[in-house]
Design an enzyme around this catalytic site. Sequence first.
Site, PDB file in Angstrom:
ATOM      1  N   VAL A 279       0.836  -1.213   0.000  1.00  0.00           N
ATOM      2  CA  VAL A 279       0.000   0.000   0.000  1.00  0.00           C
ATOM      3  C   VAL A 279       0.868   1.260   0.000  1.00  0.00           C
ATOM      4  O   VAL A 279       0.511   2.280  -0.586  1.00  0.00           O
ATOM      5  CB  VAL A 279      -0.930  -0.020   1.247  1.00  0.00           C
ATOM      6  CG1 VAL A 279      -1.579   1.333   1.482  1.00  0.00           C
ATOM      7  CG2 VAL A 279      -1.999  -1.107   1.099  1.00  0.00           C
TER       8      VAL A 279
ATOM      9  N   ARG B  13     -22.991  -7.762  15.931  1.00  0.00           N
ATOM     10  CA  ARG B  13     -24.216  -7.628  16.734  1.00  0.00           C
ATOM     11  C   ARG B  13     -23.937  -7.973  18.190  1.00  0.00           C
ATOM     12  O   ARG B  13     -24.454  -7.356  19.099  1.00  0.00           O
ATOM     13  CB  ARG B  13     -25.305  -8.564  16.179  1.00  0.00           C
ATOM     14  CG  ARG B  13     -26.137  -7.922  15.103  1.00  0.00           C
ATOM     15  CD  ARG B  13     -27.140  -8.886  14.561  1.00  0.00           C
ATOM     16  NE  ARG B  13     -26.468 -10.069  14.014  1.00  0.00           N
ATOM     17  CZ  ARG B  13     -26.918 -10.784  12.993  1.00  0.00           C
ATOM     18  NH1 ARG B  13     -28.047 -10.443  12.426  1.00  0.00           N
ATOM     19  NH2 ARG B  13     -26.266 -11.835  12.554  1.00  0.00           N
TER      20      ARG B  13
ATOM     21  N   GLU C 289     -15.633  -6.213  -5.582  1.00  0.00           N
ATOM     22  CA  GLU C 289     -15.221  -7.412  -6.336  1.00  0.00           C
ATOM     23  C   GLU C 289     -15.784  -8.699  -5.731  1.00  0.00           C
ATOM     24  O   GLU C 289     -16.217  -9.612  -6.443  1.00  0.00           O
ATOM     25  CB  GLU C 289     -13.686  -7.481  -6.355  1.00  0.00           C
ATOM     26  CG  GLU C 289     -13.110  -8.655  -7.106  1.00  0.00           C
ATOM     27  CD  GLU C 289     -13.388  -8.593  -8.598  1.00  0.00           C
ATOM     28  OE1 GLU C 289     -12.839  -7.724  -9.266  1.00  0.00           O
ATOM     29  OE2 GLU C 289     -14.183  -9.426  -9.095  1.00  0.00           O
TER      30      GLU C 289
ATOM     31  N   ILE D  62     -13.084 -14.972  -7.417  1.00  0.00           N
ATOM     32  CA  ILE D  62     -12.734 -14.856  -8.835  1.00  0.00           C
ATOM     33  C   ILE D  62     -12.710 -13.389  -9.274  1.00  0.00           C
ATOM     34  O   ILE D  62     -13.711 -12.681  -9.140  1.00  0.00           O
ATOM     35  CB  ILE D  62     -13.748 -15.623  -9.722  1.00  0.00           C
ATOM     36  CG1 ILE D  62     -13.923 -17.063  -9.219  1.00  0.00           C
ATOM     37  CG2 ILE D  62     -13.307 -15.609 -11.178  1.00  0.00           C
ATOM     38  CD1 ILE D  62     -15.029 -17.820  -9.946  1.00  0.00           C
TER      39      ILE D  62
ATOM     40  N   ASP E 178     -29.898 -14.933  -5.579  1.00  0.00           N
ATOM     41  CA  ASP E 178     -28.473 -14.627  -5.369  1.00  0.00           C
ATOM     42  C   ASP E 178     -27.775 -14.462  -6.723  1.00  0.00           C
ATOM     43  O   ASP E 178     -27.051 -13.483  -6.958  1.00  0.00           O
ATOM     44  CB  ASP E 178     -27.847 -15.771  -4.549  1.00  0.00           C
ATOM     45  CG  ASP E 178     -26.349 -15.625  -4.384  1.00  0.00           C
ATOM     46  OD1 ASP E 178     -25.924 -14.932  -3.449  1.00  0.00           O
ATOM     47  OD2 ASP E 178     -25.604 -16.209  -5.207  1.00  0.00           O
TER      48      ASP E 178
ATOM     49  N   LYS F 242     -26.127 -11.002  -8.780  1.00  0.00           N
ATOM     50  CA  LYS F 242     -24.783 -11.004  -9.379  1.00  0.00           C
ATOM     51  C   LYS F 242     -24.866 -10.698 -10.886  1.00  0.00           C
ATOM     52  O   LYS F 242     -24.027  -9.976 -11.436  1.00  0.00           O
ATOM     53  CB  LYS F 242     -24.116 -12.362  -9.139  1.00  0.00           C
ATOM     54  CG  LYS F 242     -23.816 -12.605  -7.649  1.00  0.00           C
ATOM     55  CD  LYS F 242     -23.462 -14.053  -7.379  1.00  0.00           C
ATOM     56  CE  LYS F 242     -23.173 -14.298  -5.903  1.00  0.00           C
ATOM     57  NZ  LYS F 242     -23.035 -15.713  -5.556  1.00  0.00           N
TER      58      LYS F 242
HETATM   59  P1  NAP Z   1     -22.207 -13.466   8.310  1.00  0.00           P
HETATM   60  O1  NAP Z   1     -21.305 -14.606   8.629  1.00  0.00           O
HETATM   61  O2  NAP Z   1     -23.648 -13.571   8.638  1.00  0.00           O
HETATM   62  O3  NAP Z   1     -21.605 -12.172   9.073  1.00  0.00           O
HETATM   63  C1  NAP Z   1     -22.313 -10.974   9.195  1.00  0.00           C
HETATM   64  C2  NAP Z   1     -21.612 -10.135  10.250  1.00  0.00           C
HETATM   65  O4  NAP Z   1     -22.282  -8.896  10.352  1.00  0.00           O
HETATM   66  C3  NAP Z   1     -21.645 -10.756  11.642  1.00  0.00           C
HETATM   67  O5  NAP Z   1     -20.414 -10.539  12.301  1.00  0.00           O
HETATM   68  C4  NAP Z   1     -22.765  -9.992  12.351  1.00  0.00           C
HETATM   69  O6  NAP Z   1     -22.575  -9.883  13.764  1.00  0.00           O
HETATM   70  C5  NAP Z   1     -22.603  -8.634  11.713  1.00  0.00           C
HETATM   71  N1  NAP Z   1     -23.844  -7.854  11.726  1.00  0.00           N
HETATM   72  C6  NAP Z   1     -25.043  -8.161  11.184  1.00  0.00           C
HETATM   73  N2  NAP Z   1     -25.924  -7.165  11.374  1.00  0.00           N
HETATM   74  C7  NAP Z   1     -25.264  -6.205  12.051  1.00  0.00           C
HETATM   75  C8  NAP Z   1     -25.627  -4.926  12.553  1.00  0.00           C
HETATM   76  N3  NAP Z   1     -26.868  -4.435  12.384  1.00  0.00           N
HETATM   77  N4  NAP Z   1     -24.692  -4.204  13.224  1.00  0.00           N
HETATM   78  C9  NAP Z   1     -23.431  -4.697  13.407  1.00  0.00           C
HETATM   79  N5  NAP Z   1     -23.033  -5.891  12.943  1.00  0.00           N
HETATM   80  C10 NAP Z   1     -23.934  -6.643  12.266  1.00  0.00           C
HETATM   81  O7  NAP Z   1     -22.103 -13.062   6.774  1.00  0.00           O
HETATM   82  P2  NAP Z   1     -20.914 -13.396   5.764  1.00  0.00           P
HETATM   83  O8  NAP Z   1     -21.112 -14.760   5.221  1.00  0.00           O
HETATM   84  O9  NAP Z   1     -19.623 -13.028   6.379  1.00  0.00           O
HETATM   85  O10 NAP Z   1     -21.272 -12.409   4.557  1.00  0.00           O
HETATM   86  C11 NAP Z   1     -20.921 -11.028   4.619  1.00  0.00           C
HETATM   87  C12 NAP Z   1     -21.138 -10.414   3.227  1.00  0.00           C
HETATM   88  O11 NAP Z   1     -20.292 -11.079   2.300  1.00  0.00           O
HETATM   89  C13 NAP Z   1     -22.562 -10.548   2.672  1.00  0.00           C
HETATM   90  O12 NAP Z   1     -22.893  -9.413   1.933  1.00  0.00           O
HETATM   91  C14 NAP Z   1     -22.453 -11.766   1.751  1.00  0.00           C
HETATM   92  O13 NAP Z   1     -23.411 -11.758   0.722  1.00  0.00           O
HETATM   93  C15 NAP Z   1     -21.066 -11.563   1.199  1.00  0.00           C
HETATM   94  N6  NAP Z   1     -20.458 -12.779   0.688  1.00  0.00           N
HETATM   95  C16 NAP Z   1     -20.345 -13.856   1.487  1.00  0.00           C
HETATM   96  C17 NAP Z   1     -19.762 -15.014   0.991  1.00  0.00           C
HETATM   97  C18 NAP Z   1     -19.605 -16.235   1.848  1.00  0.00           C
HETATM   98  O14 NAP Z   1     -19.115 -17.242   1.342  1.00  0.00           O
HETATM   99  N7  NAP Z   1     -19.975 -16.201   3.122  1.00  0.00           N
HETATM  100  C19 NAP Z   1     -19.314 -15.036  -0.355  1.00  0.00           C
HETATM  101  C20 NAP Z   1     -19.429 -13.892  -1.144  1.00  0.00           C
HETATM  102  C21 NAP Z   1     -20.015 -12.762  -0.616  1.00  0.00           C
HETATM  103  P3  NAP Z   1     -22.599 -11.199  14.707  1.00  0.00           P
HETATM  104  O15 NAP Z   1     -21.361 -11.969  14.328  1.00  0.00           O
HETATM  105  O16 NAP Z   1     -22.540 -10.675  16.090  1.00  0.00           O
HETATM  106  O17 NAP Z   1     -23.863 -11.906  14.367  1.00  0.00           O
HETATM  107  N1  HSE Z   2     -24.603 -18.278  -1.437  1.00  0.00           N
HETATM  108  C1  HSE Z   2     -23.645 -18.010  -2.447  1.00  0.00           C
HETATM  109  C2  HSE Z   2     -23.368 -19.271  -3.247  1.00  0.00           C
HETATM  110  C3  HSE Z   2     -22.325 -17.512  -1.896  1.00  0.00           C
HETATM  111  O1  HSE Z   2     -23.894 -20.353  -2.945  1.00  0.00           O
HETATM  112  O2  HSE Z   2     -22.613 -19.174  -4.209  1.00  0.00           O
HETATM  113  C4  HSE Z   2     -22.333 -16.034  -1.629  1.00  0.00           C
HETATM  114  O3  HSE Z   2     -22.446 -15.298  -2.811  1.00  0.00           O
END
Ligand code: NAP
Ligand code: HSE
Length: 432
Positions: A36, A48, A130, A137, A202, A206
């Site tokens: 950076v 939360r 991204e 990817i 979903d 995308k």
């Molecule tokens: P997750 O495991 O449910 O984590 C969400 C986090 O946000 C948790 O730490 C939760 O707190 C916190 N949170 C939720 N509401 C909140 C609020 N109002 N104030 C403060 N904190 C809050 O979700 P994730 O799987 O990491 O996904 C995060 C993002 O990445 C999403 O947009 C998802 O679509 C995207 N994404 C995920 C993946 C995947 O493979 N998981 C892939 C591509 C994209 P707590 O931990 O206390 O509940």
């Molecule tokens: N739920 C998604 C999937 C991952 O099954 O590919 C997050 O985009």
Amino acid sequence: MSQADEVTVALLGGGTVGAQVARLILENAQDLAARVGAPLRLTGVAVRDDSRHREGIPDELLTTDAAALAASGADVVVELIGGVEPAGELVAAALERGSSVVSANKALMAERGADLHERAEQSGVDLYYEAAVAGAIPLLRPLLDSLSGDDVSRVLGIVNGTTNYILTKMDEEGADYASVLADAQALGYAEADPTADVEGLDAAAKAAILATLAFHTRVTLAGVHCEGISSVTAADIAAAHEMGFVIKLLAIAEYDQANNSVSVRVHPTMVPVNHPLASVREAFNAVFIEAEAAGDLMFYGQGAGGAPTASAVLGDLVTAARHKVMGSRGALSSTYNDATVLPIEDAVTSYYMSLTVEDVPGVLARIAGVFANNGVSIAGVRQEGQGHNARLVVRTHSAREGDISDTVAELQDLDAVSEVVGLMRVLDTEGS
Ligand code: NAP
Ligand code: HSE
């Protein structure tokens, strides 16, 4: 705003992806600082429940006050909460305060992308996402930067791992949809509420993001026709298999230069077994981009999971942080083209249609007449069985979806046709 001798980073969300992002920022601090041009300093992680210890995140960084952290004026705010709200308001507040934003949130970008880009533009900051499409990817930056001098005509691919896992198991093990879904949930691939994945939402979010970047035209979720996989049966998959196809849930975004229009859709599609997308198994994602000068490009890899998704987030974070150090910013997506987003009736696809019919003289001619009257050209016909329940399998050439629907409605009214038992789109490989 901090001094240029460090770049402050506020992390909203410490879940599956957020925890991995925090780990990478803290574990790779020295290398990241060298890349950076200044050290990254994590100022807080909003969750939360801040009473629960998160592996790799110092407890004193945890906060439940996401609004305060988002508006704290950090150089870069990384949003990994998910969902449209409150994530949208938090990102809007961060942009207004002059923070660059990195997000992995496809739902937010597909629904509020226009508004958030405008705010980023007004504040002169970066807005990168991204990781929102196909996890690890690299797809959005190639569209935004590497292909910005080319004309993209089509983007198509597998952008949802959960449904690809389910369809792979149905195809390879002959299992039915419900039992594979239960398996996928037990293994943690599918959510307890799998609706967004299995009903195609979903993938549709995308597809909207990909189409917007590829065709320089704002496409929202409302502009994407969406059909999921919940009605795909083991019999559909077996029949496709017999004909040399596998069924995949494809996101397809096409540009018609002559009419300056785009068609964006997500639906189960029969893919020839020798097409590269047919061999994308389990939870992997793969996307083809077809461009005038570049020709065909294929991107393949892990579309989900904490660490793979965090890799894409870190790439955006390093880029946004470099810009802060240099006092510059990168390009935002452009929507100057403003092409017409077509309804599904005007999309052009080819189909396999299977009908149960009376096996008597003249039936085939009457059926062919219905296709002809609706302007749908038949590419091939095969008959299986005889008597009252003979089965005709008709392959069409590419036709307007509206004309295909009219054909099906008319066929259902024919005395000689007992039922239209199967209808599935086929991947048009002419352009690829
Ligand atoms: P997750 O495991 O449910 O984590 C969400 C986090 O946000 C948790 O730490 C939760 O707190 C916190 N949170 C939720 N509401 C909140 C609020 N109002 N104030 C403060 N904190 C809050 O979700 P994730 O799987 O990491 O996904 C995060 C993002 O990445 C999403 O947009 C998802 O679509 C995207 N994404 C995920 C993946 C995947 O493979 N998981 C892939 C591509 C994209 P707590 O931990 O206390 O509940
Ligand atoms: N739920 C998604 C999937 C991952 O099954 O590919 C997050 O985009």
